[in-house]
Structures are given as C-alpha cells and as structure tokens.
Design an enzyme around this catalytic site. Structure first.
Site, PDB file in Angstrom:
ATOM      1  CG  ASN A  14      -1.803   1.198   1.311  1.00 40.12           C
ATOM      2  OD1 ASN A  14      -1.890   1.972   0.350  1.00 40.12           O
ATOM      3  ND2 ASN A  14      -2.474   1.384   2.436  1.00 40.12           N
ATOM      4  CD1 TRP A  15       3.842   1.026  -2.667  1.00 35.19           C
ATOM      5  CD2 TRP A  15       3.909   2.103  -4.631  1.00 35.19           C
ATOM      6  NE1 TRP A  15       4.696   0.341  -3.495  1.00 35.19           N
ATOM      7  CE2 TRP A  15       4.748   0.975  -4.712  1.00 35.19           C
ATOM      8  CE3 TRP A  15       3.788   2.923  -5.748  1.00 35.19           C
ATOM      9  CZ2 TRP A  15       5.475   0.662  -5.853  1.00 35.19           C
ATOM     10  CZ3 TRP A  15       4.499   2.608  -6.896  1.00 35.19           C
ATOM     11  CH2 TRP A  15       5.338   1.493  -6.939  1.00 35.19           C
ATOM     12  CE  LYS A  16      -0.430   3.480   4.502  1.00 31.69           C
ATOM     13  NZ  LYS A  16      -0.458   3.640   5.933  1.00 31.69           N
ATOM     14  CG  HIS A  25      -6.305   2.106   4.692  1.00 32.71           C
ATOM     15  ND1 HIS A  25      -5.877   3.101   5.537  1.00 32.71           N
ATOM     16  CD2 HIS A  25      -5.301   1.209   4.618  1.00 32.71           C
ATOM     17  CE1 HIS A  25      -4.644   2.822   5.940  1.00 32.71           C
ATOM     18  NE2 HIS A  25      -4.274   1.671   5.394  1.00 32.71           N
ATOM     19  CD  GLU A  59      -3.229   5.816   6.331  1.00 35.92           C
ATOM     20  OE1 GLU A  59      -3.113   5.786   5.094  1.00 35.92           O
ATOM     21  OE2 GLU A  59      -2.334   5.420   7.108  1.00 35.92           O
ATOM     22  CD  GLU A  99      -4.015  -2.188   7.247  1.00 33.76           C
ATOM     23  OE1 GLU A  99      -2.903  -2.458   6.814  1.00 33.76           O
ATOM     24  OE2 GLU A  99      -4.577  -1.101   7.029  1.00 33.76           O
ATOM     25  N   GLY A 126       0.715   3.051  10.310  1.00 35.99           N
ATOM     26  CA  GLY A 126       1.222   4.364   9.890  1.00 35.99           C
ATOM     27  C   GLY A 126       2.347   4.905  10.758  1.00 35.99           C
ATOM     28  CB  SER A 156       4.181  -1.375  12.537  1.00 33.78           C
ATOM     29  OG  SER A 156       3.644  -0.111  12.845  1.00 33.78           O
ATOM     30  N   GLY A 190       2.553  -1.080   4.450  1.00 36.45           N
ATOM     31  CA  GLY A 190       2.541   0.341   4.099  1.00 36.45           C
ATOM     32  C   GLY A 190       3.954   0.865   3.926  1.00 36.45           C
TER      33      GLY A 190
HETATM   34  P1  PGA Z   1       2.140   0.674   7.777  1.00 36.08           P
HETATM   35  O1  PGA Z   1       0.738   0.854   7.040  1.00 36.08           O
HETATM   36  O2  PGA Z   1       2.728  -0.625   7.335  1.00 36.08           O
HETATM   37  O3  PGA Z   1       2.934   1.852   7.364  1.00 36.08           O
HETATM   38  O4  PGA Z   1       1.850   0.682   9.271  1.00 36.08           O
HETATM   39  C1  PGA Z   1      -0.101  -0.233   6.777  1.00 36.08           C
HETATM   40  C2  PGA Z   1      -1.336   0.240   6.050  1.00 36.08           C
HETATM   41  O5  PGA Z   1      -1.771   1.365   6.281  1.00 36.08           O
HETATM   42  O6  PGA Z   1      -1.913  -0.475   5.230  1.00 36.08           O
END
Ligand code: PGA
Length: 258
Positions: free
Chosen positions: A10-12, A96, A98, A166, A172, A214, A235
């Site tokens: 997930n490159w966001k 998600h 976010e 998650e 994040g 993470s 992420g």
């Molecule tokens: P992260 O994000 O690995 O940076 O904690 C995971 C995600 O948001 O899918």
C-alpha cells in the site's frame, strides 16, 4: 491456510514522481515474478495505474486504494470500478482506516464493495479497532465492522473477498508498535468465526485474512508463521523496494505452523 501468500504493497500517497514509481514497481516485479508461492499486489496512487497497467501479471498484480460505487456519470473526482477494470486492476483496498478517518462510513464502504465485486475486482476490506481493551470490546467492534460492510452482499461474490486486519494503533507513521503474532492468531480465529456465523464455514475458510500495521522485514516471518494469516498488507516498508522484496522472499520461504 491457502497455498499462496498474498502480500500487498500500500503505497498510499507516494512517491512524488512517475519516474520513481516506475522504478519501484519494476524492481518489485522482478522479484515477484520469480516467487511461485506468493501473489504480490501493488496498490499505487490512481495516477500511476495506467503506467503500470501493461506490466502486470498473475504473480504481480495491480490494485487501487479506493473506488467509487457508480459505473460512470456526474461524480467529479471519482474513479469507477469499470475504469479500474479497464486498466487491468484486479484488486482494490476498501475501508482503510485513513479513509474512514476522512469520513467514510461502513455504509459507503459496503456500497463500494458491492460495486467492486460486481466488476470482478478482488476486494481487500480493512477492519481494525482504534484501541485495544482487556474486556474484549474491540472484538465486538470488529464484528460490527465486518457485518455492516458486508451486509446484503451476495454470498457467491465473497469468493473475491480478502479481509485485512489492521489495528489502527499499529498503522502508519504514528504507530508505537505492531500487533504480536500471538494476539493476531486469536484475532484471526475470531474473524473466521464471524465469517462462519454470518455466511458459512466454507466462506470463513476460503476468505484470505491479511495482517497490516507496522510490518517490516524483521517481523514479517513471525506474523506469517504464527499469526494464522494468509498474507500481509504493507505500508511504509513497501516504499523501499529492497525491504519489500525481502518481505516477498520471506513469504515464499516461510513454513507455516498451522
Ligand atoms: P504501515 O501501514 O505498514 O505503514 O503501518 C499499513 C497500512 O496502512 O496499510
């Protein structure tokens, strides 16, 4: 446990340029193509999808980070499942945390899931509590999220559902720590039980469950070995193609305890 591990990047909202995005994608693809036991899914921002669309394969698939619930029409700024499908996108992340933080409700997520499944996209439904309590309220929260987001979705379409657990406190840059494989193991059993009670035993065992929050090259093996999950949603660590490629290789070689 499924034969193939599913590892999702997930490159966001990264990276900044198409050039950088292509470089990352092509590096990861090179590793992903060699791995027989891993399905890699890269979900870049929408803007890069077209540039990758001719490079995808079964082992290195393309995913989106969101989708709208209508096929076409006057919906400024939105992207439809039909448009994604046309670009060889096979997966979409929905729900998600976010995006939930930006106001997306379980009802909106359900409409998006419904539309995506109708267009034969594989849906990666994210669920997760914001706080972990000792009384088990978080489990009730997860149950509610699953039930509401999958309400009235035809059973036969659930063959293309993937659930990503998650926990928000682990996701994040602000996350203090990842979940533990032991606690993930319990949660993954709980998620399967909800799927079994709501739909059927068959569906509960057929739906892949991923862990996200993470994940790094250092904890990936333990999650895959002892967490009772079929894959990972990565992420930050997916932005570094070297680290992500290491995670893919770990997924190829890990022996599963269950
Ligand atoms: P992260 O994000 O690995 O940076 O904690 C995971 C995600 O948001 O899918």
């Amino acid at each position: 446990m499924k034969i193939k591990r599913i590892i999702v990047a997930n490159w966001k909202m990264n990276p900044r340029t198409t050039q950088e995005a292509r470089k990352n994608f092509l590096h990861v693809k090179k590793t992903a193509e060699k791995l027989t036991k891993v399905q890699t899914v890269i979900t870049p921002p929408f803007i890069f999808l077209e540039s990758f669309s001719k490079e995808t394969s079964r082992r290195c698939a393309l995913g989106a980070q969101d989708v709208f619930w209508k096929k076409e029409g006057s919906y400024t700024g939105e992207i439809s499942p039909a448009q994604l499908y046309d670009l060889n996108v096979t997966h979409v992340i929905l729900g998600h945390s976010e995006r939930r933080r930006l106001g997306e409700s379980d009802e909106i997520i359900r409409d998006k899931i419904k539309a995506a499944l109708e267009y034969r996209l594989n849906v990666i439904l994210c669920i997760g509590e914001s706080e972990r309590d000792t009384e088990g309220h978080y489990l009730a929260f997860l149950k509610n999220e699953i039930k509401k987001s999958l309400e009235r979705i035809p059973k036969k379409q659930l063959a293309r559902l993937i659930v990503a657990y998650e926990p928000i406190w682990a996701v994040g840059a602000k996350a203090k720590f990842a979940d533990t494989p032991e606690s993930l193991f319990e949660t993954s059993i709980f998620i399967r039980k909800i799927l079994s009670d709501t739909f059927s035993k068959k569906i509960a065992f057929q739906v892949p469950i991923l862990y996200g929050g993470s994940v790094t090259e250092h904890n990936a093996e333990n999650f895959l070995k002892n967490g009772g999950v079929d894959g990972l949603l990565v992420g930050r660590a997916s932005l570094d193609f070297k680290e992500f490629s290491k995670i893919l290789k770990i997924a190829q070689n890990v022996e599963c305890a269950t």
